[in-house]
Design an enzyme around this catalytic site. Structure first.
Site, PDB file in Angstrom:
ATOM      1  N   ASP A 138       0.856  -1.191   0.000  1.00  0.00           N
ATOM      2  CA  ASP A 138       0.000   0.000   0.000  1.00  0.00           C
ATOM      3  C   ASP A 138       0.893   1.243   0.000  1.00  0.00           C
ATOM      4  O   ASP A 138       1.728   1.405   0.900  1.00  0.00           O
ATOM      5  CB  ASP A 138      -0.881   0.032   1.253  1.00  0.00           C
ATOM      6  CG  ASP A 138      -1.894  -1.113   1.313  1.00  0.00           C
ATOM      7  OD1 ASP A 138      -1.602  -2.194   0.760  1.00  0.00           O
ATOM      8  OD2 ASP A 138      -2.949  -0.931   1.934  1.00  0.00           O
ATOM      9  N   LYS A 201      -7.383   2.975  -2.798  1.00  0.00           N
ATOM     10  CA  LYS A 201      -7.705   2.966  -1.380  1.00  0.00           C
ATOM     11  C   LYS A 201      -7.995   4.382  -0.917  1.00  0.00           C
ATOM     12  O   LYS A 201      -7.357   5.332  -1.389  1.00  0.00           O
ATOM     13  CB  LYS A 201      -6.525   2.351  -0.620  1.00  0.00           C
ATOM     14  CG  LYS A 201      -6.590   2.407   0.887  1.00  0.00           C
ATOM     15  CD  LYS A 201      -5.332   1.750   1.466  1.00  0.00           C
ATOM     16  CE  LYS A 201      -5.192   1.982   2.956  1.00  0.00           C
ATOM     17  NZ  LYS A 201      -3.950   1.375   3.500  1.00  0.00           N
ATOM     18  N   LYS A 237     -10.443  -0.352  -1.630  1.00  0.00           N
ATOM     19  CA  LYS A 237     -10.239  -0.528  -0.192  1.00  0.00           C
ATOM     20  C   LYS A 237     -10.662   0.732   0.550  1.00  0.00           C
ATOM     21  O   LYS A 237     -10.243   1.839   0.209  1.00  0.00           O
ATOM     22  CB  LYS A 237      -8.768  -0.837   0.095  1.00  0.00           C
ATOM     23  CG  LYS A 237      -8.437  -1.005   1.579  1.00  0.00           C
ATOM     24  CD  LYS A 237      -6.988  -1.430   1.759  1.00  0.00           C
ATOM     25  CE  LYS A 237      -6.583  -1.443   3.231  1.00  0.00           C
ATOM     26  NZ  LYS A 237      -5.176  -1.883   3.424  1.00  0.00           N
TER      27      LYS A 237
END
Length: 286
Positions: A138, A201, A237
């Site tokens: 990430d 995300k 996400k």
């Protein structure tokens, strides 16, 4: 028209911030209640990236976190979490201690959470994390580049980080609380996807406000259009401030209604959280 504006033009604007908020409110009021059930809560548990990202993390504390996941394996009919997410320094610790099946090793990298360092450093950190066992990475989109309109350096940086991931999934964090407007979130989603993100995300949960249904709605719409254009599925996400089952079900509902049930799999839908774990367990067992 440059290539970035050409890419933006393929994705219809979603309206003003107020218009988006009204659409989201209407959708959630109509659909969320019927999704709040035990089966949905069990599924949401299986989509969690169980996260520890503090300045006082140690090998011992991460090992203990992993053991909670190992011990949970096989208890009842609730699936285990999707991943354990730590700083890259602990990827090897997670790899050594993890015995639970089908739980991924995830890390944050590339100068998380600010993303304010040299691209070469970001590439090196990502590559080292993968070498030490990370199966998902990430990273934060370079907000400075985005806000000054420097799309070329922004996209090239994501592409280079993606290359250093090798076959590992790359999740690009938009930091939607810093982007503020739905239009900025739409553009950042498009740039990230075209640059190689496997997931987009919402937030780091650090300096800026976390996930909101409105930002998530915009991201879902971009992913849907991209799928219609290319046939490629991008994951999504939600992260930052998601502590209650009600919040998680809201994000589930948005995915289900916009992207469809084929996105309701941990391969395409994740929730970054730690406090949510306990709340979901309590609700499921009640």
């Amino acid at each position: 028209m440059d290539r970035y504006q050409e890419a933006f033009s393929k994705f219809a604007p979603l309206g003003t911030d107020q218009e988006v908020a009204e659409k989201v409110k209407k959708l959630l009021e109509a659909e969320t209640k019927k999704n709040f059930n035990t089966e949905t809560l069990k599924f949401l548990y299986s989509c969690i990236d169980l996260t520890s990202l503090t300045s006082v993390d140690t090998k011992e504390s991460i090992w203990e976190l992993v053991n909670t996941v190992n011990d949970y394996e096989g208890t009842g009919d609730i699936p285990n979490v999707a991943a354990i997410c730590t700083y890259p320094l602990f990827a090897e610790t997670v790899k050594q201690s993890l015995t639970a099946q089908e739980v991924k090793i995830a890390v944050v990298a590339a100068c998380f959470p600010s993303s304010q360092t040299f691209t070469e450093v970001k590439i090196a950190e990502t590559a080292l994390a993968v070498m030490n066992g990370a199966e998902e990475v990430d990273v934060v989109l370079n907000l400075g580049y985005f806000l000054e309109g420097n799309y070329q350096e922004l996209t090239e940086e994501i592409q280079e980080i993606k290359a250093s991931c090798q076959q590992v999934k790359l999740k690009v964090i938009l930091e939607t609380g810093a982007l503020k407007t739905e239009e900025n979130i739409r553009k950042a989603s498009i740039l990230s996807i075209y640059s190689g993100a496997d997931f987009i995300k919402t937030s780091t949960g650090k300096e800026f406000p976390g996930a909101t249904p409105e930002a998530f709605y915009v991201m879902c719409q971009v992913i849907k259009t991209y799928y219609d254009l290319t046939g490629n599925k991008i994951g999504i996400k939600a992260s930052g401030g998601i502590r209650k089952a009600e919040d998680a079900v809201n994000y589930y509902t948005l995915v289900k209604e916009i992207l469809g049930e084929e996105w309701l799999t941990k391969d395409l839908f994740r929730i970054g959280a730690s406090a949510l774990v306990t709340d979901l367990q309590n609700r499921i067992e009640a």
